[in-house]
Design a protein around this motif. Sequence first.
Motif, PDB file in Angstrom:
ATOM      1  N   CYS A  76      -5.838   3.202  -7.455  1.00  0.00           N
ATOM      2  CA  CYS A  76      -7.057   3.983  -7.190  1.00  0.00           C
ATOM      3  C   CYS A  76      -7.220   5.077  -8.237  1.00  0.00           C
ATOM      4  O   CYS A  76      -8.322   5.558  -8.475  1.00  0.00           O
ATOM      5  CB  CYS A  76      -7.013   4.573  -5.784  1.00  0.00           C
ATOM      6  SG  CYS A  76      -5.742   5.815  -5.514  1.00  0.00           S
ATOM      7  N   GLN A  93      -7.969   7.137  -2.704  1.00  0.00           N
ATOM      8  CA  GLN A  93      -7.127   6.019  -2.315  1.00  0.00           C
ATOM      9  C   GLN A  93      -7.703   5.284  -1.101  1.00  0.00           C
ATOM     10  O   GLN A  93      -7.757   4.045  -1.071  1.00  0.00           O
ATOM     11  CB  GLN A  93      -5.715   6.510  -1.990  1.00  0.00           C
ATOM     12  CG  GLN A  93      -4.735   5.406  -1.618  1.00  0.00           C
ATOM     13  CD  GLN A  93      -3.424   5.958  -1.100  1.00  0.00           C
ATOM     14  OE1 GLN A  93      -3.408   6.782  -0.188  1.00  0.00           O
ATOM     15  NE2 GLN A  93      -2.318   5.526  -1.704  1.00  0.00           N
ATOM     16  N   LYS A 133      -6.129  11.539  -2.248  1.00  0.00           N
ATOM     17  CA  LYS A 133      -5.933  10.702  -1.068  1.00  0.00           C
ATOM     18  C   LYS A 133      -7.250  10.081  -0.616  1.00  0.00           C
ATOM     19  O   LYS A 133      -7.289   8.914  -0.200  1.00  0.00           O
ATOM     20  CB  LYS A 133      -5.333  11.539   0.070  1.00  0.00           C
ATOM     21  CG  LYS A 133      -4.693  10.700   1.167  1.00  0.00           C
ATOM     22  CD  LYS A 133      -3.449   9.962   0.660  1.00  0.00           C
ATOM     23  CE  LYS A 133      -2.767   9.156   1.749  1.00  0.00           C
ATOM     24  NZ  LYS A 133      -1.600   8.398   1.250  1.00  0.00           N
ATOM     25  N   HIS A 188       0.867  -1.176   0.000  1.00  0.00           N
ATOM     26  CA  HIS A 188       0.000   0.000   0.000  1.00  0.00           C
ATOM     27  C   HIS A 188       0.904   1.225   0.000  1.00  0.00           C
ATOM     28  O   HIS A 188       1.783   1.363   0.859  1.00  0.00           O
ATOM     29  CB  HIS A 188      -0.908  -0.004   1.231  1.00  0.00           C
ATOM     30  CG  HIS A 188      -1.838  -1.174   1.282  1.00  0.00           C
ATOM     31  ND1 HIS A 188      -2.918  -1.297   0.435  1.00  0.00           N
ATOM     32  CD2 HIS A 188      -1.849  -2.280   2.075  1.00  0.00           C
ATOM     33  CE1 HIS A 188      -3.554  -2.422   0.706  1.00  0.00           C
ATOM     34  NE2 HIS A 188      -2.928  -3.039   1.697  1.00  0.00           N
ATOM     35  N   PRO A 234      -1.049   8.370  -3.915  1.00  0.00           N
ATOM     36  CA  PRO A 234      -2.217   7.768  -4.571  1.00  0.00           C
ATOM     37  C   PRO A 234      -2.026   7.498  -6.061  1.00  0.00           C
ATOM     38  O   PRO A 234      -2.779   6.706  -6.645  1.00  0.00           O
ATOM     39  CB  PRO A 234      -3.322   8.807  -4.350  1.00  0.00           C
ATOM     40  CG  PRO A 234      -2.870   9.623  -3.192  1.00  0.00           C
ATOM     41  CD  PRO A 234      -1.376   9.659  -3.283  1.00  0.00           C
TER      42      PRO A 234
END
Length: 297
Positions: free
Chosen positions: A156, A255, A252, A123, A127
């Motif tokens: 994303c 995301q 963000k 992760h 983003p």
Amino acid sequence: MSEEFTTEKATASAWFRELRDRIVAAFEGLEDSHATGPLSDAAPGRFEVTETRRTAEDGGDAGGGLMSVMRGGRVFEKVGVNVSTVYGTLGARAQQAMAARKGIPGMAEDPRFWASGISLVAHMQNPHVPAVHMNTRMFWTPHAWWFGGGSDLNPCLEYAEDTAHFHATQQAHLDPHGADIYPRLKAWADEYFYIPHRKRARGVGGIFLDDHCTGDWATDFALIRDIGLAFLPAFQPLVEKRRTMDWSAADKDAQLVHRGLYAEYNLVYDRGTKFGLETGHDANAVLMSLPPLAKWV
């Protein structure tokens, strides 16, 4: 099937550990080389490595592995690269699930198993850089053996050229095994990484296979090895391209919402999560795939 597959097990386990070492070094290298752009003035991230152990029902040793997790890096917000080799006997629930899925006779009479593999989920801080998942594994019982795994990209904010690169790199590694392999594994990934209750895929796909056994162990291992070898050249250039891009609050937010989808899939549908928890493996290692932060709307 009565062969213990001692040499094959050792070879597969050693490869998964070697692949883990390559990826950990590459990811720490990405942290070190992040010299411009968002968070470049922060300290580079490093993996924290923890040994995991699995205890048999009788209290004896049942294998284990390494859980390697980096949190709060310049490039990676949370990334885990786990390897494990575990063995013992399958409990009743795991026996039933395995027998139902593969139609393996004799599981109740001889429920021994051995499993080894690598599991990775990343992760990202930015983003614009896609999240990614990869795992490969080998499973053995006295009655059957097989390989499984793959990798898939989870942006994303999707960039078509990034998706194309990811798939093209995987195809280049799989085509030597037969022209039909990549299309079949791509279609399998599209089906497997689908979230029925959301009626959508969790990302832009990749490759996936499970229960793979042609009867030729060396040929099958060569395929699973190349699936692993495809990962870094498929993913690392995308990180290098996108990590310096500025992002907005809306980026963000997107995301975090997308991470919610990822969490839902892994907790509800992922086979590896279910098997790891049912066989008593370290829960923190099994749930390493979950994002550090997520959001639901």
